[in-house]
Design an enzyme around this catalytic site. Sequence first.
Site, PDB file in Angstrom:
ATOM      1  N   GLY A  25      27.049  52.344  37.117  1.00  0.00           N
ATOM      2  CA  GLY A  25      27.376  53.638  37.712  1.00  0.00           C
ATOM      3  C   GLY A  25      26.100  54.339  38.096  1.00  0.00           C
ATOM      4  O   GLY A  25      25.012  53.946  37.650  1.00  0.00           O
ATOM      5  N   CYS A  42      24.791  47.308  33.192  1.00  0.00           N
ATOM      6  CA  CYS A  42      23.963  48.430  33.653  1.00  0.00           C
ATOM      7  C   CYS A  42      24.345  49.727  32.924  1.00  0.00           C
ATOM      8  O   CYS A  42      24.156  49.831  31.721  1.00  0.00           O
ATOM      9  CB  CYS A  42      24.058  48.552  35.168  1.00  0.00           C
ATOM     10  N   TYR A  43      24.915  50.693  33.616  1.00  0.00           N
ATOM     11  CA  TYR A  43      25.303  51.941  32.938  1.00  0.00           C
ATOM     12  C   TYR A  43      26.271  51.647  31.788  1.00  0.00           C
ATOM     13  O   TYR A  43      26.169  52.232  30.707  1.00  0.00           O
ATOM     14  CB  TYR A  43      25.938  52.903  33.950  1.00  0.00           C
ATOM     15  N   HIS A  84      22.666  43.552  37.228  1.00  0.00           N
ATOM     16  CA  HIS A  84      23.980  43.454  37.881  1.00  0.00           C
ATOM     17  C   HIS A  84      24.337  41.988  38.119  1.00  0.00           C
ATOM     18  O   HIS A  84      23.971  41.422  39.147  1.00  0.00           O
ATOM     19  CB  HIS A  84      23.963  44.197  39.225  1.00  0.00           C
ATOM     20  N   GLU A 106      27.089  40.824  38.987  1.00  0.00           N
ATOM     21  CA  GLU A 106      28.106  40.671  40.033  1.00  0.00           C
ATOM     22  C   GLU A 106      27.515  40.559  41.432  1.00  0.00           C
ATOM     23  O   GLU A 106      28.232  40.190  42.363  1.00  0.00           O
ATOM     24  CB  GLU A 106      29.109  41.829  39.965  1.00  0.00           C
ATOM     25  N   ASP A 113      47.210  40.479  56.567  1.00  0.00           N
ATOM     26  CA  ASP A 113      47.980  41.056  55.459  1.00  0.00           C
ATOM     27  C   ASP A 113      49.480  41.055  55.735  1.00  0.00           C
ATOM     28  O   ASP A 113      50.280  40.665  54.882  1.00  0.00           O
ATOM     29  CB  ASP A 113      47.512  42.487  55.161  1.00  0.00           C
ATOM     30  N   SER A 114      49.859  41.495  56.934  1.00  0.00           N
ATOM     31  CA  SER A 114      51.297  41.523  57.219  1.00  0.00           C
ATOM     32  C   SER A 114      51.830  40.095  57.350  1.00  0.00           C
ATOM     33  O   SER A 114      52.969  39.820  56.966  1.00  0.00           O
ATOM     34  CB  SER A 114      51.605  42.358  58.461  1.00  0.00           C
ATOM     35  N   LYS A 156      41.366  40.637  49.533  1.00  0.00           N
ATOM     36  CA  LYS A 156      41.532  39.957  50.824  1.00  0.00           C
ATOM     37  C   LYS A 156      41.329  38.428  50.741  1.00  0.00           C
ATOM     38  O   LYS A 156      42.101  37.664  51.316  1.00  0.00           O
ATOM     39  CB  LYS A 156      40.518  40.545  51.814  1.00  0.00           C
TER      40      LYS A 156
END
Length: 527
Positions: free
Chosen positions: A61, A88-89, A176, A178, A234-235, A382
């Site tokens: 954060g 991290c935070y 981090h 990630e 998506d649809s 996604k």
Amino acid sequence: MTAQTETAQRPVLVVDFGAQYAQLIARRVREAGVYSEIVPHTATAAEVAAKEPVALILSGGPSSVYEKDAPSLDPGILQLGVPTLGICYGFQVMAQQLGGTVANTGLREYGATDASLTGDGGVLLGGQPADQNVWMSHGDQVSAAPEGFEVLASTTATPVAAFGNAEKCFYGVQWHPEVKHSDYGQDVIVNFLHKAAGLPADWNSGNVIAEQVARIRAQVGSGRVLSALSGGVDSAVSTALVHEAVGDQLVAVFIDHGLLRKGEREQVENDYVASTGVRLITVDARETFLEALAGVSDPEQKRKIIGREFIRAFEKVQSELIAEAAAEGDPMRFLVQGTLYPDVVESGGGTGTANIKSHHNVGGLPEDLQFELVEPLRTLFKDEVRAIGRELGLPEAIVGRQPFPGPGLGIRIVGEVTADRLEILRDADAIAREELTKAGLDGEIWQCPVVLLADVRSVGVQGDGRTYGHPIVLRPVSSEDAMTADWTRLPYDVLSKISNRITNEVREVNRVVLDVTSKPPGTIEWE
Ligand code: XMP
């Protein structure tokens, strides 16, 4: 909704401390084959416990634990006996709550940093090189680990850069893991999930499909379902999933507003229908949209008109279908919507996370519809939606498609939208897409708007004569989520090929220019 109602899987909960990293962490956890969800740091221990998490990850954060209003964590959360990784935070919050020391030393680390393992690195870092490149972004630091914790790594500026308590299954890293810039980042996450917390890798598209199909059947029963296909990923995937679950109880509507790219209507009408067997109704509304857009150059006004016309066209076909269903004694009660997890998180849906992206719902559906929503992608990112689409056998041209704005080419013509200009833009766009795909660059590009500057003309020389044509702008961008983006460094030979082909093959275009602006300050679209 809680984890229990969204999926049968117990989640890894990512506690969001307000940076944009929480979604990235949640995605990395799922890449490791484990289901994850995001909760705000304001969640109480009781709320967290109610979700029955299999592990917790405390995110990074932007704050300092010393700030007056620093985001906090209900101390009861670390008493729940759940395996926890602090990042991290989140690492500092963990250190502070468990009796370690966080110091504001004035020493900062930003960007690529060398970290050295202490001893064998424990279960978290074990097997990794003794020195590794990690991505840092912090001011405060943990100067003393809590009692019972072992220091697992350090850097020149940070004596406690990673720690662990194997007995409690509590771990933390200052960096981090990630982000891709941390060399062994994903290994840290994988080690925590599989080795430390002992979680199996059982989150995959096959399981998601089976689970969603069961959920959709339970929700819909024998009711009829309506779906609007836009041509986008998506649809297409949400509709296919619902069709998989309830077959001909579903009817899909596709509105051709004339602002689509070359071949998109055919892909939906032919390839998509062939691969799914969905009952599809196409509404040809091209004339209506063009008439409504005549004489309009202002982008926001274009968006409003396109949105309004879309709703009108949809309502017309919807009332016909509702009447048809009612006549057959089977009311149409459900509507499919391709809402994704980032939309749920960003609009605060059950998580209360900060809203960092303004939504572009223009071209969406009427708000006052009396339907119950079926949202089979609500828990998904996604890339997972694409994987499911592939598993369901949808055409790659649809599943691999770049994000495309609801108002379509209408906001890629700078100036008034006319049939002639749409034709020019469609041709140029098709060439750019074809060459980028041929060069194998689709994976590097988030999207590449091709823009027609219809109100600009410049002098050129083509063939034997002087021309006074329009410029086409190429806007290739790389991005993780469209919130920020950088312009993609395309190879010169690919750019040259696209430029040659567009100026040779598309009438009225005598110049191709490249947009080299990041976002911010530029947006991805030009309008
Ligand atoms: P910008 O241009 O804001 O775009 O950087 C971010 C992402 O949103 C898409 N976009 C839209 N999508 N309706 C949509 O459905 C819109 O009006 C709209 N405007 C932009 C854009 O393509 C990019 O992916």
